[in-house]
Design a protein around this motif. Sequence first.
Motif, short mmCIF file in Angstrom:
data_model
loop_
_atom_site.label_atom_id
_atom_site.label_comp_id
_atom_site.label_asym_id
_atom_site.label_seq_id
_atom_site.Cartn_x
_atom_site.Cartn_y
_atom_site.Cartn_z
N ALA A 41 0.81 -1.03 0.00
CA ALA A 41 0.04 0.04 -0.09
C ALA A 41 0.97 1.40 0.01
O ALA A 41 0.67 2.34 -0.65
N LEU A 42 1.85 1.10 0.80
CA LEU A 42 2.61 2.47 0.80
C LEU A 42 3.53 2.72 -0.48
O LEU A 42 3.71 3.64 -0.89
N ARG A 43 3.95 1.33 -0.94
CA ARG A 43 4.84 1.58 -2.12
C ARG A 43 3.79 2.32 -3.13
O ARG A 43 4.04 2.94 -4.08
N GLY A 44 2.57 1.75 -3.32
CA GLY A 44 1.77 1.98 -4.27
C GLY A 44 1.39 3.81 -4.22
O GLY A 44 1.41 4.31 -5.19
N ARG A 45 1.39 4.06 -3.19
CA ARG A 45 1.00 5.55 -2.67
C ARG A 45 2.20 6.34 -3.31
O ARG A 45 2.02 7.29 -3.82
N LEU A 46 3.17 5.92 -2.87
CA LEU A 46 4.61 6.57 -3.13
C LEU A 46 4.70 6.60 -4.74
O LEU A 46 5.21 7.46 -5.34
N GLN A 47 4.36 5.34 -5.56
CA GLN A 47 4.21 5.41 -6.88
C GLN A 47 3.22 6.27 -7.54
O GLN A 47 3.68 7.08 -8.59
N ARG A 48 2.04 6.62 -7.02
CA ARG A 48 1.31 7.57 -7.62
C ARG A 48 1.70 8.94 -7.43
O ARG A 48 1.24 9.79 -8.26
N LEU A 49 2.39 9.36 -6.23
CA LEU A 49 2.65 10.34 -6.17
C LEU A 49 4.25 10.70 -7.06
O LEU A 49 4.44 11.84 -7.33
N GLY A 50 4.71 9.76 -7.49
CA GLY A 50 5.93 9.93 -8.39
C GLY A 50 7.04 9.90 -7.59
O GLY A 50 8.31 10.13 -8.33
N ILE A 51 7.40 9.74 -6.52
CA ILE A 51 8.49 9.46 -5.60
C ILE A 51 9.32 8.15 -5.78
O ILE A 51 10.36 8.01 -5.93
N TYR A 52 8.32 7.20 -6.01
CA TYR A 52 8.86 5.64 -6.30
C TYR A 52 8.40 5.21 -7.59
O TYR A 52 7.26 5.35 -7.84
N ARG A 53 9.47 4.52 -8.24
CA ARG A 53 9.00 4.10 -9.67
C ARG A 53 8.49 2.56 -9.44
O ARG A 53 8.72 2.25 -8.71
N GLU A 54 7.74 2.40 -10.51
CA GLU A 54 7.24 1.00 -10.49
C GLU A 54 8.11 -0.39 -10.43
O GLU A 54 8.31 -1.37 -10.12
N SER A 55 9.47 0.07 -11.14
CA SER A 55 10.52 -0.64 -10.89
C SER A 55 11.28 -0.91 -9.68
O SER A 55 11.99 -1.63 -9.28
N GLY A 56 10.69 -0.06 -8.64
CA GLY A 56 11.01 -0.23 -7.14
C GLY A 56 12.39 0.81 -7.06
O GLY A 56 13.09 0.77 -5.95
N HIS A 57 12.48 1.53 -7.91
CA HIS A 57 13.80 2.45 -7.55
C HIS A 57 13.32 4.15 -7.41
O HIS A 57 12.15 4.42 -7.75
N GLU A 58 13.97 4.75 -6.42
CA GLU A 58 13.38 5.97 -6.36
C GLU A 58 13.66 7.00 -7.55
O GLU A 58 14.70 6.91 -8.25
N HIS A 59 12.65 7.76 -7.82
CA HIS A 59 12.72 8.80 -8.90
C HIS A 59 13.69 9.85 -8.79
O HIS A 59 14.39 9.97 -9.91
N PHE A 60 14.08 10.30 -7.61
CA PHE A 60 15.23 11.20 -7.36
C PHE A 60 16.55 10.79 -7.02
O PHE A 60 17.06 11.44 -6.52
N ASN A 61 16.75 9.55 -7.37
CA ASN A 61 17.97 8.70 -6.67
C ASN A 61 19.02 9.64 -7.49
O ASN A 61 19.45 9.91 -8.63
N GLY A 62 20.07 9.82 -6.42
CA GLY A 62 21.25 10.50 -6.67
C GLY A 62 21.03 11.86 -7.17
O GLY A 62 22.08 12.79 -7.37
N SER A 63 20.00 12.47 -6.41
CA SER A 63 19.73 13.84 -6.62
C SER A 63 19.69 14.59 -5.11
O SER A 63 19.35 14.17 -4.12
N LEU A 64 20.04 15.87 -5.08
CA LEU A 64 19.58 16.71 -4.07
C LEU A 64 17.86 17.10 -4.20
O LEU A 64 17.83 17.36 -5.23
N VAL A 65 17.49 16.85 -3.24
CA VAL A 65 16.16 16.93 -3.09
C VAL A 65 15.46 18.15 -2.31
O VAL A 65 15.89 18.52 -1.43
#
Length: 148
Positions: A41-65
Amino acid sequence: MKYLASRGLQSSEIIDRFKLGFANRTLGYGLPHANRAAGAALRGRLQRLGIYRESGHEHFNGSLVIPVFNGQGEVVEMYGRKITPKLREGTPDHLYLPGAHRGVWNEEALIACKEIVLCEALIDALTFWVAGFRNVTASYGVNGFTED
């Protein structure tokens, strides 16, 4: 911290005030396991927000956020600036949450001040803020004005 220093942003105050962070592939470690209802559920919510990708990777990986908050203190937008070396060719340096840009960075300045320093980028605005210009905000690039 080295990247911030290289940009003249040596200020622990901006980290605390603007809740700066760094995405480093550890988000998933703090989440319940994906094979559990709460984790899915939590991963699904983070995916809908765009923070977590379906692949399981962080959208902002390697970034100053840099999060952007609304007047109620809710995050309505996030900006990520890739700062890790040797990125895969074609990797964008600048990321936002998917969809239309939302929010106004440092909205309090717009409310409190009659004059505003408007920067194109959030990191440029942080540079002004560290230099003492607290009446600063940024658009999200040249064509980045939001409805807000």
